[in-house]
Design a protein around this motif. Structure first.
Motif, PDB file in Angstrom:
ATOM      1  N   THR A 310       0.852  -1.191   0.000  1.00  0.00           N
ATOM      2  CA  THR A 310       0.000   0.000   0.000  1.00  0.00           C
ATOM      3  C   THR A 310       0.878   1.227   0.000  1.00  0.00           C
ATOM      4  O   THR A 310       2.118   1.147   0.029  1.00  0.00           O
ATOM      5  N   TYR A 311       0.247   2.406   0.034  1.00  0.00           N
ATOM      6  CA  TYR A 311       0.982   3.655   0.048  1.00  0.00           C
ATOM      7  C   TYR A 311       1.400   4.009   1.479  1.00  0.00           C
ATOM      8  O   TYR A 311       0.666   3.716   2.433  1.00  0.00           O
ATOM      9  N   PRO A 312       2.518   4.664   1.673  1.00  0.00           N
ATOM     10  CA  PRO A 312       2.963   5.031   3.015  1.00  0.00           C
ATOM     11  C   PRO A 312       1.969   5.935   3.734  1.00  0.00           C
ATOM     12  O   PRO A 312       1.874   5.894   4.969  1.00  0.00           O
ATOM     13  N   SER A 313       1.277   6.742   3.008  1.00  0.00           N
ATOM     14  CA  SER A 313       0.324   7.663   3.659  1.00  0.00           C
ATOM     15  C   SER A 313      -0.825   6.918   4.317  1.00  0.00           C
ATOM     16  O   SER A 313      -1.513   7.482   5.175  1.00  0.00           O
ATOM     17  N   LEU A 314      -1.089   5.652   3.915  1.00  0.00           N
ATOM     18  CA  LEU A 314      -2.195   4.891   4.490  1.00  0.00           C
ATOM     19  C   LEU A 314      -1.764   4.048   5.682  1.00  0.00           C
ATOM     20  O   LEU A 314      -2.589   3.359   6.285  1.00  0.00           O
ATOM     21  N   LEU A 315      -0.487   4.084   6.022  1.00  0.00           N
ATOM     22  CA  LEU A 315      -0.003   3.279   7.152  1.00  0.00           C
ATOM     23  C   LEU A 315      -0.456   3.919   8.459  1.00  0.00           C
ATOM     24  O   LEU A 315      -0.441   5.133   8.622  1.00  0.00           O
ATOM     25  N   LYS A 316      -0.863   3.064   9.403  1.00  0.00           N
ATOM     26  CA  LYS A 316      -1.365   3.536  10.685  1.00  0.00           C
ATOM     27  C   LYS A 316      -0.269   3.586  11.751  1.00  0.00           C
ATOM     28  O   LYS A 316      -0.407   4.309  12.743  1.00  0.00           O
ATOM     29  N   ASN A 317       0.726   2.813  11.602  1.00  0.00           N
ATOM     30  CA  ASN A 317       1.791   2.748  12.623  1.00  0.00           C
ATOM     31  C   ASN A 317       3.116   3.259  12.042  1.00  0.00           C
ATOM     32  O   ASN A 317       3.344   3.247  10.835  1.00  0.00           O
ATOM     33  N   GLU A 318       3.992   3.676  12.945  1.00  0.00           N
ATOM     34  CA  GLU A 318       5.352   4.078  12.545  1.00  0.00           C
ATOM     35  C   GLU A 318       6.338   2.916  12.663  1.00  0.00           C
ATOM     36  O   GLU A 318       7.445   2.994  12.122  1.00  0.00           O
ATOM     37  N   LEU A 319       5.929   1.860  13.391  1.00  0.00           N
ATOM     38  CA  LEU A 319       6.830   0.737  13.609  1.00  0.00           C
ATOM     39  C   LEU A 319       6.044  -0.552  13.450  1.00  0.00           C
ATOM     40  O   LEU A 319       4.969  -0.726  14.043  1.00  0.00           O
ATOM     41  N   TYR A 320       6.610  -1.511  12.667  1.00  0.00           N
ATOM     42  CA  TYR A 320       5.988  -2.818  12.469  1.00  0.00           C
ATOM     43  C   TYR A 320       7.036  -3.893  12.784  1.00  0.00           C
ATOM     44  O   TYR A 320       8.214  -3.769  12.401  1.00  0.00           O
ATOM     45  N   GLU A 321       6.536  -4.960  13.446  1.00  0.00           N
ATOM     46  CA  GLU A 321       7.393  -6.114  13.722  1.00  0.00           C
ATOM     47  C   GLU A 321       6.758  -7.319  13.038  1.00  0.00           C
ATOM     48  O   GLU A 321       5.733  -7.826  13.480  1.00  0.00           O
TER      49      GLU A 321
END
Length: 863
Positions: A310-321
């Motif tokens: 997806t696009y970065p603007s649609l990401l909800k978190n700043e950190l993913y594991e």
């Protein structure tokens, strides 16, 4: 009649029998003493294979029925090796070749015995017995085996076999492995079966190949009289075959990925990588996401590449594991063992601005400044106006500054920058900033990001133009210079060129030369070139002075200087010819004694001042010889008397002339001549030491006069010593020291003795050695050749010692024994004596008596 005839026939046959029996000859034969005996016919002899060559192993023994002497022989069949040799007379058999039972255990030998007429030959067998000389030999080498890594402990994996060619205990073989702290194998000592050690397992991933050393040992046996056990070794290479027993594992963990503001769907974030732990036969790996993707990440099941969906603007978190699983793919695509890892993905601002250097007028990639060399350490180079900036934010704007160039000359401050900073360059090592090493210094100023994956960087050129200072002194190429010049060199001649270097530039590097010191007034130096020469008016003479040393100075425009020393040697030239004292010399020669001429060459060194003498002409000719080195002239050996001289000249005048040349050995050579008139005379024979002395000093009357003066001085000195000794003897008394006068009567017939020196006459050359006394010379007949000179009279005795009186004291006189006594004191003492009256008179009387006694003793001792 018939019986008588039969008796005769019987007698005939008996006589024939005894005749034939006396003429019979029997063959010799060997003794058969059996195989255990050491002598006989060698039949069935046993000999060990380790018997040394040269050993006596047997003695052939036999006899002859008639008692004739026998001889023995020993041979072998044709084509066979000869192992033994026999001594024909004694029968001693010696081993001459090494034995080897493993190659030949039985030897056939032909032994013979003969008495000179009959010969008996027997074939015997000699048995070679075994010695433990063979090592076990491994069969089927090399030992290379493959073993699966899942082989159970205690399992048999191979059988080792070794064979020993010896017999008996030496042929038995046992096995063992060389010990190792990490041994995983064991071997059966009798059968040689190799097994995995109980309690141990094989692991391909740990050790893929094992090298085991097996030792084969025989049962031991005797060899050359000693018990010997032999061993041999072999290496067993064991390759472990990998089995599927290790799960896959991720490499390069932990994993971090970043999503930037410009990323688009399908952008690659990170690629994970895992491999099967079974490296021998690895299985393919299948990748999948187990958890944490939130539906925004995909992974390639084959490559392990994680992408954004997806696009970065649609990401909800700043950190993913994200948890990623890696599974082995077995037969029929069945997923077997697996491993799990975590990929951390951070959403960050895009690092799209590298660091940039700015000057006073904007971005700049080169900065230049001029400065004097050797600035003090710690000085800030204020000529540089440098600013560095990174327009990114946060970690993307953090970078380091570093100065690349000559080590530890300059350093940059600050070293870590966030966003923007003013760059300061400081001098760290001033010795590296030297104009003479190079007029320009170049550095690279680097700015490199620290925490960004891109590691953006920027560079700028730092150029320092150095200005020279007068920081060096002129330096001569040598601390001293050695020069040589011939003495006949004209004024202004060049001697040596000196050089001093000053690495400074401009006027500071220009060197001016000067000369000074003792002896420098004869020399000059060119102020610019350093050429040293003699003064125009200088005239060097090696005979006057051959060594000069002085100092030279090299000075720059500011007065900095250095000094060196110059040593000049004036080489002697042959510029003087030999010189005689007189061109015409008069000499008197006594037959048998040479005369000498001498010339002097004023040159300073040899061979210029070495003189050789020669006779140019002589009258008469061939009458003289001259020593080429000393100049001594002597008559030819055949001229031994005045008669021969007069026969040569035919006249009574015996004065001969010759021209003597003195030539030096220089190049070119110079010479001079002198005319020598020689008066030939014959000496009157004299005897005694005085005559010998006068003979030696006949040509040097001053030597004789000096000797006479020495004798007189010695006599005077002895007289002074005797007088002083007598005075010291008389002065050893009381404080009252009377002066005595000794009246000594002389006999009437006593005459004073005088010593008269002999007079040497020089009127007649022939009478130079004749001694005459002025008083007795009229009565001395000089015509008699045997007349001896009168014996000189003995010298008179020295006079009696005079009394010694100190200048500051009055003399103390005792005129007679009955006279008055004068004390040693002054007038004051005498005045006190008159006042003392009778006591003083008594004291004086007593002293007078003692003094009279001493005077009497002294007079007796004197006479």
């Amino acid at each position: 009649m018939k019986k008588e005839k039969e008796a005769h026939v019987l007698l005939f046959f008996l006589m024939l029998h005894f005749t034939l029996e006396g003429q019979s000859d029997y063959a010799p034969y060997f003794y058969d003493n059996g195989p255990s005996s050491t002598n006989g016919n060698m039949a069935f002899l046993s000999i060990s294979e380790d018997t040394p060559v040269g050993t006596q192993i047997y003695t052939l023994n036999g006899t002859d029925s008639e008692g004739d002497p026998v001889r023995y022989g020993l041979s072998f069949e044709k084509g066979s090796k000869e192992y033994f040799r026999v001594e024909p007379k004694s029968g001693n058999v010696t081993l001459i070749q090494e034995l080897d039972r493993e190659k030949q255990d039985e030897i056939s030998v032909l032994v013979s015995i003969t008495d000179g007429r009959n010969k008996v030959v027997e074939t015997v067998r000699v048995f070679v017995t075994d010695a433990n000389d063979e090592t076990p030999e491994f069969q089927n080498l090399p030992f290379i085996i493959d073993v699966p890594e899942d082989t159970a402990p205690g399992s048999s994996i191979y059988r080792v076999q070794a064979v020993d060619k010896d017999m008996g205990s030496g042929a038995s073989v046992s096995y063992y492995l060389q010990t190792s702290p990490f041994a995983k194998f064991t071997i059966d000592g009798h059968s040689g079966i190799l097994r995995v050690k109980p309690g141990e397992t094989l692991d391909y991933e740990t050790t893929a190949t094992h090298f085991v050393t097996v030792v084969a040992k025989d049962g031991g046996g005797m060899y050359k009289g000693k018990q010997q056990v032999l061993t041999s070794t072999a290496t067993i290479t064991i390759h472990v075959i990998d089995a599927q027993d290790v799960p896959p594992s991720f490499l390069g963990t932990p994993y971090f990925g970043y999503i930037y503001e410009v990323s688009v769907p399908g952008s690659e974030i990170f690629t994970v990588y895992a491999k099967d732990g079974d490296q021998g036969s690895p299985n393919p790996i299948h990748y999948s996401i187990m958890d944490g993707s939130d539906g925004v990440f995909d992974i390639n099941s084959t490559s392990g590449c994680i992408t954004l969906s997806t696009y970065p603007s649609l990401l909800k978190n700043e950190l993913y594991e994200i948890k990623v699983k890696a599974s082995e793919v077995g037969p029929n695509d069945k997923l077997l063992d697996y491993d799990v890892t975590t990929v951390t993905v951070r959403v960050v601002d895009l690092n799209n601005h590298p660091p940039t250097f700015y000057g006073e007028n904007g971005p700049q990639s080169k900065f230049e400044v001029s400065m004097y060399e050797h600035p003090p350490a710690g000085e800030i180079l204020r000529g540089f106006k440098i600013t560095v900036n990174d327009s990114d934010q946060g970690a993307n704007a953090k970078f380091k500054l570093r100065l690349v160039g000559p080590s530890r000359v300059l350093r940059v401050v600050p070293q870590t920058v966030l966003n923007e900073a003013q760059v300061t360059i400081i001098v760290e090592d001033a010795s590296g900033i030297d104009y003479e090493k190079g007029p320009t210094l170049s550095f690279k100023l680097l700015a490199v990001e620290i925490d960004t994956p891109e590691r953006f960087s920027a560079t700028a050129d730092i150029v320092i133009n150095l200005l020279d200072t007068n920081d060096n002194i002129p330096k001569f190429t040598s601390e001293y210079y050695i020069a040589r010049i011939p003495e006949n060199s004209p004024g202004g001649s060049s001697i040596v060129s000196v050089t001093a270097n000053d690495p400074d530039s401009g006027p500071w590097g220009e060197v001016k030369y000067m000369i000074y010191g003792s002896g420098s007034d004869l020399f000059a130096i060119h102020p610019s070139s350093g050429l040293i020469s003699t003064q125009p008016w200088t005239s060097l003479d090696a005979e006057v002075r051959s060594k000069y040393n002085f100092y030279i100075k090299a000075e720059d425009s500011e007065g900095k200087y250095s000094v060196a020393e110059v040593f000049v040697t004036v080489l002697d030239m042959n510029d003087h010819c030999p010189e005689f004292d007189e061109k015409l010399q008069e000499k008197t020669m006594i037959i048998g004694t040479p005369v000498r001429v001498e010339a002097v060459d004023e040159d300073a060194e040899s061979p210029n001042n070495v003189i050789e003498y020669s006779i140019m002409t002589a009258d008469p000719d061939n009458a003289f010889d001259i020593n080429v080195n000393t100049g001594e002239i002597k008559l030819k050996p055949y001229i031994k008397s005045m008669e021969i001289v007069q026969n040569i000249t035919k006249q009574k005048d015996c004065k001969w002339s010759l021209v003597v040349q003195a030539r030096d050995q220089g190049s070119p050579s110079f010479s001079t001549t002198a005319v020598v008139n020689i008066d030939i005379t014959e000496a009157t024979p004299l005897k005694g030491p005085m005559a010998a002395f006068l003979m030696k000093s006949r040509d040097n009357p001053m030597k004789a006069l000096g000797m006479v003066t020495f004798i007189i001085s010695t006599l005077v000195g002895l007289t002074v010593l005797i007088s002083t000794a007598m005075y010291m003897r008389n002065s050893k008394s009381n404080r009252i020291m009377p002066t005595r006068r000794i009246i000594k009567r002389r006999p009437r017939d006593w005459q004073p003795r005088t010593f008269k020196m002999p007079v040497i006459k020089f009127g007649n050359p022939a009478d130079k050695l004749l001694i005459s006394d002025p008083e007795s010379s009229p009565q001395w007949d000089t015509s008699s050749p045997r007349q001896k000179p009168p014996t000189p009279s003995a010298p008179c005795l020295p006079p009696a010692p005079l009394s010694y009186t100190r200048p500051s004291e009055r003399p103390h006189m005792v005129p007679t024994i009955s006279g008055a006594l004068a004390s040693k004191g002054s007038k004051k003492v005498k005045f006190s004596h008159r006042k003392e009256g009778n006591i003083s008179s008594a004291l004086v009387s007593e002293l007078k008596m003692k003094l009279e006694q001493k005077i009497i003793e002294s007079n007796q001792g004197y006479y």
